[in-house]
Write a protein that holds these residues in place. Structure first.
Motif, PDB file in Angstrom:
ATOM      1  N   GLN A 116       0.819  -1.210   0.000  1.00 40.88           N
ATOM      2  CA  GLN A 116       0.000   0.000   0.000  1.00 40.88           C
ATOM      3  C   GLN A 116       0.855   1.263   0.000  1.00 40.88           C
ATOM      4  N   MET A 117       2.136   1.110   0.368  1.00 39.80           N
ATOM      5  CA  MET A 117       3.019   2.270   0.494  1.00 39.80           C
ATOM      6  C   MET A 117       3.907   2.498  -0.714  1.00 39.80           C
ATOM      7  N   GLY A 118       4.166   1.465  -1.494  1.00 40.72           N
ATOM      8  CA  GLY A 118       5.081   1.640  -2.610  1.00 40.72           C
ATOM      9  C   GLY A 118       5.206   0.387  -3.446  1.00 40.72           C
ATOM     10  N   ARG A 119       6.190   0.389  -4.352  1.00 38.65           N
ATOM     11  CA  ARG A 119       6.392  -0.719  -5.287  1.00 38.65           C
ATOM     12  C   ARG A 119       7.784  -1.317  -5.214  1.00 38.65           C
ATOM     13  N   ARG A 120       8.698  -0.649  -4.527  1.00 37.00           N
ATOM     14  CA  ARG A 120      10.087  -1.113  -4.498  1.00 37.00           C
ATOM     15  C   ARG A 120      10.601  -1.017  -3.064  1.00 37.00           C
ATOM     16  N   ALA A 121      10.943  -2.176  -2.482  1.00 35.64           N
ATOM     17  CA  ALA A 121      11.309  -2.223  -1.065  1.00 35.64           C
ATOM     18  C   ALA A 121      12.797  -2.465  -0.864  1.00 35.64           C
ATOM     19  N   LEU A 122      13.409  -1.653  -0.012  1.00 36.01           N
ATOM     20  CA  LEU A 122      14.769  -1.917   0.456  1.00 36.01           C
ATOM     21  C   LEU A 122      14.618  -2.849   1.653  1.00 36.01           C
ATOM     22  N   LEU A 123      15.108  -4.063   1.522  1.00 36.20           N
ATOM     23  CA  LEU A 123      15.007  -5.055   2.584  1.00 36.20           C
ATOM     24  C   LEU A 123      16.332  -5.108   3.325  1.00 36.20           C
ATOM     25  N   VAL A 124      16.369  -4.526   4.511  1.00 34.80           N
ATOM     26  CA  VAL A 124      17.578  -4.453   5.320  1.00 34.80           C
ATOM     27  C   VAL A 124      17.664  -5.727   6.155  1.00 34.80           C
ATOM     28  N   THR A 125      18.774  -6.445   5.997  1.00 36.10           N
ATOM     29  CA  THR A 125      18.963  -7.699   6.732  1.00 36.10           C
ATOM     30  C   THR A 125      20.209  -7.616   7.588  1.00 36.10           C
ATOM     31  N   GLY A 126      20.337  -8.561   8.476  1.00 38.13           N
ATOM     32  CA  GLY A 126      21.538  -8.677   9.289  1.00 38.13           C
ATOM     33  C   GLY A 126      22.617  -9.420   8.520  1.00 38.13           C
ATOM     34  N   ALA A 127      23.618  -9.884   9.251  1.00 38.87           N
ATOM     35  CA  ALA A 127      24.746 -10.582   8.634  1.00 38.87           C
ATOM     36  C   ALA A 127      24.290 -11.815   7.868  1.00 38.87           C
TER      37      ALA A 127
ATOM     38  N   ASP B  66      28.832   5.620   8.068  1.00 42.01           N
ATOM     39  CA  ASP B  66      29.228   5.260   6.701  1.00 42.01           C
ATOM     40  C   ASP B  66      28.279   4.224   6.108  1.00 42.01           C
ATOM     41  N   LEU B  67      27.963   3.198   6.880  1.00 40.88           N
ATOM     42  CA  LEU B  67      27.071   2.147   6.389  1.00 40.88           C
ATOM     43  C   LEU B  67      25.657   2.680   6.179  1.00 40.88           C
ATOM     44  N   ILE B  68      25.199   3.549   7.060  1.00 45.61           N
ATOM     45  CA  ILE B  68      23.882   4.154   6.894  1.00 45.61           C
ATOM     46  C   ILE B  68      23.852   4.977   5.607  1.00 45.61           C
ATOM     47  N   GLY B  69      24.923   5.704   5.339  1.00 47.20           N
ATOM     48  CA  GLY B  69      25.020   6.471   4.094  1.00 47.20           C
ATOM     49  C   GLY B  69      24.969   5.569   2.875  1.00 47.20           C
ATOM     50  N   LYS B  70      25.635   4.418   2.948  1.00 47.77           N
ATOM     51  CA  LYS B  70      25.593   3.458   1.834  1.00 47.77           C
ATOM     52  C   LYS B  70      24.187   2.906   1.642  1.00 47.77           C
ATOM     53  N   GLY B  71      23.480   2.677   2.740  1.00 44.73           N
ATOM     54  CA  GLY B  71      22.098   2.213   2.648  1.00 44.73           C
ATOM     55  C   GLY B  71      21.204   3.245   1.985  1.00 44.73           C
ATOM     56  N   LEU B  72      21.371   4.501   2.363  1.00 42.73           N
ATOM     57  CA  LEU B  72      20.601   5.580   1.733  1.00 42.73           C
ATOM     58  C   LEU B  72      20.904   5.668   0.244  1.00 42.73           C
ATOM     59  N   GLU B  73      22.170   5.568  -0.091  1.00 43.71           N
ATOM     60  CA  GLU B  73      22.588   5.620  -1.493  1.00 43.71           C
ATOM     61  C   GLU B  73      21.993   4.449  -2.278  1.00 43.71           C
ATOM     62  N   CYS B  74      22.023   3.274  -1.689  1.00 44.17           N
ATOM     63  CA  CYS B  74      21.457   2.085  -2.328  1.00 44.17           C
ATOM     64  C   CYS B  74      19.958   2.283  -2.579  1.00 44.17           C
ATOM     65  N   ALA B  75      19.249   2.769  -1.566  1.00 44.48           N
ATOM     66  CA  ALA B  75      17.807   2.993  -1.695  1.00 44.48           C
ATOM     67  C   ALA B  75      17.497   4.022  -2.770  1.00 44.48           C
ATOM     68  N   ARG B  76      18.248   5.098  -2.786  1.00 48.96           N
ATOM     69  CA  ARG B  76      18.013   6.138  -3.792  1.00 48.96           C
ATOM     70  C   ARG B  76      18.327   5.637  -5.200  1.00 48.96           C
ATOM     71  N   ASP B  77      19.486   4.988  -5.351  1.00 47.12           N
ATOM     72  CA  ASP B  77      19.883   4.490  -6.676  1.00 47.12           C
ATOM     73  C   ASP B  77      18.889   3.480  -7.226  1.00 47.12           C
ATOM     74  N   ALA B  78      18.304   2.678  -6.347  1.00 53.23           N
ATOM     75  CA  ALA B  78      17.368   1.636  -6.781  1.00 53.23           C
ATOM     76  C   ALA B  78      15.933   2.150  -6.874  1.00 53.23           C
ATOM     77  N   GLY B  79      15.701   3.387  -6.444  1.00 46.87           N
ATOM     78  CA  GLY B  79      14.366   3.959  -6.514  1.00 46.87           C
ATOM     79  C   GLY B  79      13.400   3.357  -5.484  1.00 46.87           C
ATOM     80  N   CYS B  80      13.926   2.957  -4.330  1.00 49.95           N
ATOM     81  CA  CYS B  80      13.084   2.353  -3.297  1.00 49.95           C
ATOM     82  C   CYS B  80      12.151   3.397  -2.691  1.00 49.95           C
ATOM     83  N   ASP B  81      10.925   2.975  -2.433  1.00 47.94           N
ATOM     84  CA  ASP B  81       9.971   3.861  -1.782  1.00 47.94           C
ATOM     85  C   ASP B  81       9.416   3.258  -0.488  1.00 47.94           C
ATOM     86  N   VAL B  82       9.957   2.092  -0.100  1.00 46.98           N
ATOM     87  CA  VAL B  82       9.568   1.416   1.137  1.00 46.98           C
ATOM     88  C   VAL B  82      10.826   0.807   1.738  1.00 46.98           C
ATOM     89  N   VAL B  83      10.967   0.877   3.061  1.00 46.52           N
ATOM     90  CA  VAL B  83      12.094   0.230   3.737  1.00 46.52           C
ATOM     91  C   VAL B  83      11.525  -0.764   4.720  1.00 46.52           C
TER      92      VAL B  83
END
Length: 86
Positions: free
Chosen positions: A27-38, A69-86
């Protein structure tokens, strides 16, 4: 000293509530950034449910406690991939 605490407007707890994630995300979007652990194996069922709900899944692995640094990489990944849901 001022302290502010902001959080999501809705937090669900309990048995089986994970089944509500994919329909809510759809309901929120079409592209999800799925953040996982190790180990991303535990997220497999969620990734499948998101895909079944017609969301594209973009995985982002966090191997340990994240720093700026890792949070910045996550933001960059989400933006580059056009994610609208995390």
């Amino acid at each position: 000293m001022a302290i502010e605490f902001a959080t999501a407007t809705r937090i669900l707890f309990g048995d089986g509530v994970a089944r509500q994630v994919a329909p809510a995300a759809a309901q929120m979007g079409r592209r999800a950034l799925l953040v996982t652990g190790a180990g991303s194996g535990r997220a497999f069922s969620l990734a499948s449910a998101l895909e079944t709900s017609l969301l594209a899944v973009v995985p982002f692995r966090v191997p340990g406690e994240p720093g700026l640094d890792l949070i910045g990489k996550g933001l960059e990944c989400a933006r580059d991939a056009g994610c609208d849901v995390v």
